[in-house]
Design a protein around this motif. Structure first.
Motif, PDB file in Angstrom:
ATOM      1  N   MET A  18      -7.184  -5.657 -13.024  1.00  0.00           N
ATOM      2  CA  MET A  18      -5.821  -5.425 -12.590  1.00  0.00           C
ATOM      3  C   MET A  18      -5.845  -4.409 -11.459  1.00  0.00           C
ATOM      4  N   ASN A  19      -5.165  -4.695 -10.390  1.00  0.00           N
ATOM      5  CA  ASN A  19      -5.095  -3.815  -9.226  1.00  0.00           C
ATOM      6  C   ASN A  19      -3.642  -3.383  -9.076  1.00  0.00           C
ATOM      7  N   ASN A  20      -3.294  -2.229  -9.645  1.00  0.00           N
ATOM      8  CA  ASN A  20      -1.930  -1.728  -9.616  1.00  0.00           C
ATOM      9  C   ASN A  20      -1.955  -0.222  -9.422  1.00  0.00           C
ATOM     10  N   VAL A  21      -1.154   0.268  -8.480  1.00  0.00           N
ATOM     11  CA  VAL A  21      -1.109   1.682  -8.149  1.00  0.00           C
ATOM     12  C   VAL A  21       0.343   2.136  -8.130  1.00  0.00           C
ATOM     13  N   VAL A  22       0.609   3.317  -8.692  1.00  0.00           N
ATOM     14  CA  VAL A  22       1.924   3.938  -8.600  1.00  0.00           C
ATOM     15  C   VAL A  22       1.718   5.345  -8.063  1.00  0.00           C
ATOM     16  N   LEU A  23       2.423   5.681  -6.974  1.00  0.00           N
ATOM     17  CA  LEU A  23       2.290   6.994  -6.344  1.00  0.00           C
ATOM     18  C   LEU A  23       3.672   7.590  -6.088  1.00  0.00           C
ATOM     19  N   ILE A  24       3.763   8.909  -6.211  1.00  0.00           N
ATOM     20  CA  ILE A  24       4.951   9.645  -5.799  1.00  0.00           C
ATOM     21  C   ILE A  24       4.473  10.713  -4.837  1.00  0.00           C
ATOM     22  N   GLY A  25       5.062  10.744  -3.654  1.00  0.00           N
ATOM     23  CA  GLY A  25       4.637  11.725  -2.667  1.00  0.00           C
ATOM     24  C   GLY A  25       5.657  11.877  -1.561  1.00  0.00           C
ATOM     25  N   ARG A  26       5.266  12.634  -0.551  1.00  0.00           N
ATOM     26  CA  ARG A  26       6.135  12.889   0.598  1.00  0.00           C
ATOM     27  C   ARG A  26       5.529  12.259   1.852  1.00  0.00           C
ATOM     28  N   ILE A  27       6.403  11.675   2.660  1.00  0.00           N
ATOM     29  CA  ILE A  27       5.983  11.028   3.898  1.00  0.00           C
ATOM     30  C   ILE A  27       5.597  12.116   4.904  1.00  0.00           C
ATOM     31  N   THR A  28       4.433  11.959   5.558  1.00  0.00           N
ATOM     32  CA  THR A  28       3.916  13.003   6.449  1.00  0.00           C
ATOM     33  C   THR A  28       4.449  12.924   7.877  1.00  0.00           C
ATOM     34  N   ALA A  29       4.998  11.790   8.281  1.00  0.00           N
ATOM     35  CA  ALA A  29       5.575  11.623   9.631  1.00  0.00           C
ATOM     36  C   ALA A  29       6.574  10.476   9.577  1.00  0.00           C
ATOM     37  N   LYS A  30       7.548  10.485  10.470  1.00  0.00           N
ATOM     38  CA  LYS A  30       8.565   9.428  10.511  1.00  0.00           C
ATOM     39  C   LYS A  30       7.883   8.065  10.631  1.00  0.00           C
ATOM     40  N   PRO A  31       8.131   7.144   9.681  1.00  0.00           N
ATOM     41  CA  PRO A  31       7.537   5.808   9.787  1.00  0.00           C
ATOM     42  C   PRO A  31       8.076   5.060  11.012  1.00  0.00           C
ATOM     43  N   GLU A  32       7.196   4.304  11.665  1.00  0.00           N
ATOM     44  CA  GLU A  32       7.584   3.510  12.830  1.00  0.00           C
ATOM     45  C   GLU A  32       7.540   2.039  12.473  1.00  0.00           C
ATOM     46  N   LEU A  33       8.529   1.302  12.963  1.00  0.00           N
ATOM     47  CA  LEU A  33       8.624  -0.127  12.691  1.00  0.00           C
ATOM     48  C   LEU A  33       7.929  -0.910  13.795  1.00  0.00           C
ATOM     49  N   ASN A  34       7.051  -1.811  13.401  1.00  0.00           N
ATOM     50  CA  ASN A  34       6.371  -2.709  14.328  1.00  0.00           C
ATOM     51  C   ASN A  34       6.528  -4.130  13.805  1.00  0.00           C
ATOM     52  N   TYR A  35       6.096  -5.091  14.594  1.00  0.00           N
ATOM     53  CA  TYR A  35       6.198  -6.493  14.188  1.00  0.00           C
ATOM     54  C   TYR A  35       4.867  -7.185  14.423  1.00  0.00           C
ATOM     55  N   THR A  36       4.509  -8.078  13.502  1.00  0.00           N
ATOM     56  CA  THR A  36       3.308  -8.880  13.671  1.00  0.00           C
ATOM     57  C   THR A  36       3.566  -9.924  14.750  1.00  0.00           C
ATOM     58  N   GLN A  37       2.521 -10.624  15.187  1.00  0.00           N
ATOM     59  CA  GLN A  37       2.689 -11.687  16.181  1.00  0.00           C
ATOM     60  C   GLN A  37       3.603 -12.784  15.663  1.00  0.00           C
ATOM     61  N   GLY A  38       3.656 -12.931  14.338  1.00  0.00           N
ATOM     62  CA  GLY A  38       4.532 -13.933  13.727  1.00  0.00           C
ATOM     63  C   GLY A  38       5.959 -13.451  13.535  1.00  0.00           C
ATOM     64  N   GLY A  39       6.244 -12.199  13.908  1.00  0.00           N
ATOM     65  CA  GLY A  39       7.598 -11.674  13.826  1.00  0.00           C
ATOM     66  C   GLY A  39       7.949 -10.936  12.549  1.00  0.00           C
ATOM     67  N   MET A  40       6.980 -10.715  11.658  1.00  0.00           N
ATOM     68  CA  MET A  40       7.272  -9.998  10.422  1.00  0.00           C
ATOM     69  C   MET A  40       7.248  -8.488  10.671  1.00  0.00           C
ATOM     70  N   ALA A  41       8.240  -7.788  10.125  1.00  0.00           N
ATOM     71  CA  ALA A  41       8.307  -6.332  10.234  1.00  0.00           C
ATOM     72  C   ALA A  41       7.188  -5.706   9.406  1.00  0.00           C
TER      73      ALA A  41
END
Length: 100
Positions: A1-24
């Motif tokens: 089983m490959n399952n992870v649960v984490l609680i933490g703080r984001i270290t920098a503002k996440p940036e949105l990008n898109y794959t060549q297929g258009g997925m965010a």
């Protein structure tokens, strides 16, 4: 089983990008506190689709988030031809925690 649960703080503002297929997609680092030695681990996290868009819209540096997903490992050759190995958590579920 490959399952992870984490609680933490984001270290920098996440940036949105898109794959060549258009997925965010967004990749960010999560600082997860250690209980026993008072340190922190810095874990690379990746989200896709609507989840990526929502995280980028509402989350910022220092905000706390809970993520559940699976560990993904891989490798690629960098511009110098050297193998680079990576480990990341691919998010299946998330929950924004704490205030703004």
């Amino acid at each position: 089983m490959n399952n992870v649960v984490l609680i933490g703080r984001i270290t920098a503002k996440p940036e949105l990008n898109y794959t060549q297929g258009g997925m965010a997609v967004t990749k960010f680092t999560l600082a997860v506190d250690r209980v026993k030695d008072k340190g922190a681990d810095f874990i690379r996290v990746t989200a896709f689709g609507k989840r990526a868009e929502t995280i980028c819209r509402y989350m910022d540096k220092g905000r706390q988030i809970a993520v559940q997903g699976r560990i993904n490992t891989g490798s690629y050759k960098d511009k110098d031809g050297k193998m680079v190995y990576y480990t990341e958590v691919l998010i299946d579920n998330d929950e924004f925690l704490g205030g703004s």
